[in-house]
Enzyme design. Structure first.
Site, PDB file in Angstrom:
ATOM      1  N   ASP A   1      -0.451 -11.417  -3.505  1.00 42.45           N
ATOM      2  CA  ASP A   1      -1.519 -11.853  -4.403  1.00 42.45           C
ATOM      3  C   ASP A   1      -2.649 -12.595  -3.672  1.00 42.45           C
ATOM      4  O   ASP A   1      -2.894 -13.773  -3.918  1.00 42.45           O
ATOM      5  CB  ASP A   1      -0.916 -12.752  -5.502  1.00 42.45           C
TER       6      ASP A   1
ATOM      7  N   LYS B   1      -1.027  -2.121  -7.716  1.00 44.94           N
ATOM      8  CA  LYS B   1      -1.501  -3.306  -8.436  1.00 44.94           C
ATOM      9  C   LYS B   1      -2.779  -2.923  -9.171  1.00 44.94           C
ATOM     10  O   LYS B   1      -3.769  -2.536  -8.551  1.00 44.94           O
ATOM     11  CB  LYS B   1      -1.752  -4.451  -7.448  1.00 44.94           C
TER      12      LYS B   1
ATOM     13  N   ASN C   1       3.696 -16.614  -6.311  1.00 48.97           N
ATOM     14  CA  ASN C   1       3.074 -15.625  -5.430  1.00 48.97           C
ATOM     15  C   ASN C   1       3.748 -15.518  -4.067  1.00 48.97           C
ATOM     16  O   ASN C   1       3.150 -15.110  -3.082  1.00 48.97           O
ATOM     17  CB  ASN C   1       1.581 -15.910  -5.278  1.00 48.97           C
TER      18      ASN C   1
ATOM     19  N   ILE D   1       7.909  -4.209  -2.399  1.00 48.65           N
ATOM     20  CA  ILE D   1       8.910  -5.138  -1.866  1.00 48.65           C
ATOM     21  C   ILE D   1      10.046  -5.221  -2.877  1.00 48.65           C
ATOM     22  O   ILE D   1       9.881  -5.820  -3.955  1.00 48.65           O
ATOM     23  CB  ILE D   1       8.310  -6.560  -1.642  1.00 48.65           C
TER      24      ILE D   1
ATOM     25  N   ASP E   1      -4.105 -19.466  -4.121  1.00 48.76           N
ATOM     26  CA  ASP E   1      -3.239 -19.442  -5.311  1.00 48.76           C
ATOM     27  C   ASP E   1      -1.793 -19.393  -4.834  1.00 48.76           C
ATOM     28  O   ASP E   1      -0.967 -18.678  -5.372  1.00 48.76           O
ATOM     29  CB  ASP E   1      -3.565 -18.229  -6.200  1.00 48.76           C
TER      30      ASP E   1
HETATM   31  P1  ADP Z   1      -1.504 -11.384 -10.307  1.00 51.28           P
HETATM   32  O1  ADP Z   1      -2.796 -11.554  -9.576  1.00 51.28           O
HETATM   33  O2  ADP Z   1      -1.685 -10.769 -11.626  1.00 51.28           O
HETATM   34  O3  ADP Z   1      -0.679 -12.650 -10.328  1.00 51.28           O
HETATM   35  P2  ADP Z   1       0.399 -10.389  -8.312  1.00 51.28           P
HETATM   36  O4  ADP Z   1      -0.139  -9.779  -7.066  1.00 51.28           O
HETATM   37  O5  ADP Z   1       0.929 -11.781  -8.199  1.00 51.28           O
HETATM   38  O6  ADP Z   1      -0.689 -10.277  -9.466  1.00 51.28           O
HETATM   39  O7  ADP Z   1       1.535  -9.432  -8.855  1.00 51.28           O
HETATM   40  C1  ADP Z   1       2.195  -9.683 -10.075  1.00 51.28           C
HETATM   41  C2  ADP Z   1       3.709  -9.576  -9.893  1.00 51.28           C
HETATM   42  O8  ADP Z   1       4.033  -8.285  -9.443  1.00 51.28           O
HETATM   43  C3  ADP Z   1       4.260 -10.512  -8.836  1.00 51.28           C
HETATM   44  O9  ADP Z   1       4.656 -11.734  -9.374  1.00 51.28           O
HETATM   45  C4  ADP Z   1       5.451  -9.761  -8.286  1.00 51.28           C
HETATM   46  O10 ADP Z   1       6.594 -10.046  -9.063  1.00 51.28           O
HETATM   47  C5  ADP Z   1       5.072  -8.312  -8.487  1.00 51.28           C
HETATM   48  N1  ADP Z   1       4.570  -7.698  -7.241  1.00 51.28           N
HETATM   49  C6  ADP Z   1       3.311  -7.767  -6.745  1.00 51.28           C
HETATM   50  N2  ADP Z   1       3.182  -7.084  -5.603  1.00 51.28           N
HETATM   51  C7  ADP Z   1       4.405  -6.551  -5.352  1.00 51.28           C
HETATM   52  C8  ADP Z   1       4.926  -5.715  -4.302  1.00 51.28           C
HETATM   53  N3  ADP Z   1       4.169  -5.299  -3.295  1.00 51.28           N
HETATM   54  N4  ADP Z   1       6.232  -5.368  -4.378  1.00 51.28           N
HETATM   55  C9  ADP Z   1       7.006  -5.784  -5.398  1.00 51.28           C
HETATM   56  N5  ADP Z   1       6.574  -6.557  -6.404  1.00 51.28           N
HETATM   57  C10 ADP Z   1       5.288  -6.943  -6.401  1.00 51.28           C
HETATM   58 MG    MG Z   2       0.328 -13.651  -8.948  1.00 52.34          MG
END
Ligand code: ADP
Ligand code: MG
Length: 343
Positions: A203, A70, A191, A142, A186
């Site tokens: 998130d 991330k 999320n 995931i 959030d």
């Molecule tokens: P933001 O703070 O920008 O919303 P997120 O943590 O929600 O960031 O991550 C953005 C997107 O990335 C999520 O909506 C999800 O689809 C994907 N994602 C985040 N973490 C994972 C993970 N560990 N495995 C698979 N997909 C992920």
């Molecule tokens: Mg998010």
């Protein structure tokens, strides 16, 4: 070694969202050189503040580990929005630099890292947090074969499945509050990911301590999002206020939590069955300010007088007062009511 770095160059060319700047590429290169990451592929998702890349680690002990990297965006706009989450969190009070958002990035990644660790430690389904470096947080991926599992927003659920997931999410919220001492802040269908028939929470960069000065505001919002989402999926949920009370009630413990939830779900109604009065109460609840500590109560005597005259003291559960304000709660009110009925 050089070959490994080239892997990452490929991913750089593949990105168009501009979040892999030179510094980030440098960070990833270092992580590859040190053997923390073996390869990085393309960007698999972008969220509000970050982009997520799919990567792999070939580890001698665990074999092939699928990684999600991330990477926080550094644009000033998205960071200004984050002010309110960090401002009240004592853990970050010395380090937050409002005038230079780039300097605050390590604070964000560290916050996500530490919050995710807490979720991991208390067995809340979430990606396993591995390490963090500058603007990158690395966790387990995931999904399967490089395809991220869908968010709850994207999946189609049967009513039975939705009902099962609702209960599970409520329990995770309760655990997050009581065990991790955190409020997601959030939480919504964007999320939560749906993988192997279960909900996974992601998130948590903006999650706050449950004693944060705006904790109740954030929790109320989370309760609203979760309730509205599951209502739309046909679940007879608790009302927003009931969910909020369930999560904050200090007399609900590991031992009686499931029983309380059973009791509450018996009372739950479909949205369409909710009366105008119920709806009006729910709307008031969304608006009202709920103090987190007695210290924040502006006029305690006035509130008590109003409550005795039939009004509602919204913070009674938080401070552990009975509904009729006759004393402090020894056991959850919902169970007391159940016992009265049985007698
Ligand atoms: P933001 O703070 O920008 O919303 P997120 O943590 O929600 O960031 O991550 C953005 C997107 O990335 C999520 O909506 C999800 O689809 C994907 N994602 C985040 N973490 C994972 C993970 N560990 N495995 C698979 N997909 C992920
Ligand atoms: Mg998010």
């Amino acid at each position: 070694e050089s070959n490994r770095c080239r892997n990452k160059d490929k991913s750089d060319r593949a990105t168009t969202d501009g979040c892999l700047d030179v510094l980030t590429i440098g960070t990833i290169c270092k992580l590859i050189k040190k053997g923390y990451i073996s390869e990085v592929n393309g960007c698999v998702a972008t969220g509000k503040e970050a982009s997520v890349y799919y990567g792999k680690l070939y580890s001698e002990t665990e074999g092939e580990v699928h990684l999600a990297l991330k990477i926080f965006r550094t644009s000033i706009q998205s960071f200004n929005d984050r002010d309110k989450y960090v401002a009240g969190d004592f853990r970050y009070r010395h380090r937050y630099n409002k005038s230079n958002p780039r300097q605050s990035i390590p604070t964000w990644t560290e916050k996500e890292f530490r919050n995710l660790k807490r979720l991991n430690a208390h067995g809340i389904r979430s990606p396993k947090c591995l390490f963090t470096k500058y603007d990158v947080v690395v966790m387990t991926f995931i999904g399967d074969n490089g395809w991220p599992a869908p968010t709850l927003k994207e999946v189609v659920l049967t009513q039975d499945k939705a009902r099962e997931l609702y209960r599970d999410v409520v329990i995770m919220m309760w655990k997050m509050y009581h065990k991790c001492k955190l409020i997601h802040a959030d939480l919504s269908e964007f999320n939560m990911i749906y993988y192997q028939g279960k909900v996974w929470i992601i998130d948590v960069g903006q999650s706050v301590e449950n004693n944060h000065c705006e904790a109740t505001t954030f929790l109320k919002k989370d309760c609203t999002n979760v309730t509205e989402y599951f209502n739309r999926r046909g679940v007879a949920t608790m009302r927003i206020k009931e969910l909020f009370d369930f999560i904050t009630d200090s007399s609900i413990t590991d031992e009686n939590m499931e029983e309380c939830l059973d009791q509450l779900s018996k009372n739950s109604k479909y949205r369409s069955e909710i009366t105008d009065i119920d709806q009006a109460e729910e709307d008031v609840f969304k608006q009202v300010f709920i103090p987190k500590k007695l210290h924040d109560v502006v006029d305690y005597e006035r509130d008590i007088d109003e409550a005795k005259a039939g009004g509602d003291l919204y913070y009674k559960r938080l401070v552990g007062l009975k509904a009729d304000l006759s004393g402090t709660v020894q056991q959850p009110e919902i169970l007391e009511k159940k016992q009265e009925k049985e007698q």
